[in-house]
Design a protein around this motif. Sequence first.
Motif: not given
Length: 302
Positions: A127-138
């Motif tokens: 969840f963190a591996v994919f969620g952290i980059p997604l959060n940074m992009v958003v």
Amino acid sequence: MSMKEMLLRVPSILMLGAIYVAYVLIGGVIFWKLEGDLGEKDISLLLLNKNRLLTRYTCLNQEGLEAVAQVVQEASKAGLSLKGNYTSDGFWKFTSSALFAATVVTTIGYGNMSPSSTAAQIFCVFFAVFGIPLNMVVLNRVGKYMLAIERNICDFLEGRTGGWRCTRFFVHLVSYLSGAVLFFVVPMIVFQLHEGWTFSQAIYYCFITLSTIGFGDFVADSNPDKVYPDWYSILMAWWIFFGLAWLALVVNHSIDILERLNSHFKERWGGQKQQAESGGAGVDNPDTVEEEDGIKKPPITP
């Protein structure tokens, strides 16, 4: 970038590195002086209270005290209250779980709650591996959108004021002040009312959260002795998201200001150095003679 340009940048990198290390060390010294003596006093007070507890409750020995401390620690981690005979939902209700997911992808990581089962720990990793980059992009996209709004307001006001030079400064200033009120002052009042913190503790928690430092010494919506409304966790999640975007915008502005100052001093220092070199190169060569019209020509050899 050529090798020469890389070598020219080495001194500035070393200077920034030295400033960074000095800044961290100075901070360490200040924290040491401010908290060192208090830490020793706290330890002495805890040892005194421990001895008083063992003296008062003669049936409680060292082993029993450790068992009680273990129960208290596990109850605190689970979000359960030891006051009274009632039970609560603990940390892992839906609203608190959603807020925990938000703290994972934003890398805040308070540490007051964490998954204990193997399946939840493995899921947390992915969840963190994919969620952290997604959060940074958003967050980056939201920050750019907020910056675009500021620029459009600046262009509109400059058109109305005839290109007044201080327009952008005042727009950015109003934006900073509005963000500070919205993401610091208002939450500070809300946390003071719902958590019972002092204003200094509340503003401290706001900054520690939005800067993603997340010490975990103060965490909202985590007191097992309080009953929080469902909207409280949802409001916190929205506050964290947009507060992070606003603070990222402020940090980007600060970085831009520092880079401009660095470029200004570099150009000024480089211009003085170039002027000094050109001044040195302008000294008359003894092998030349100057004509009456001021043009230097090589000497006439016989």
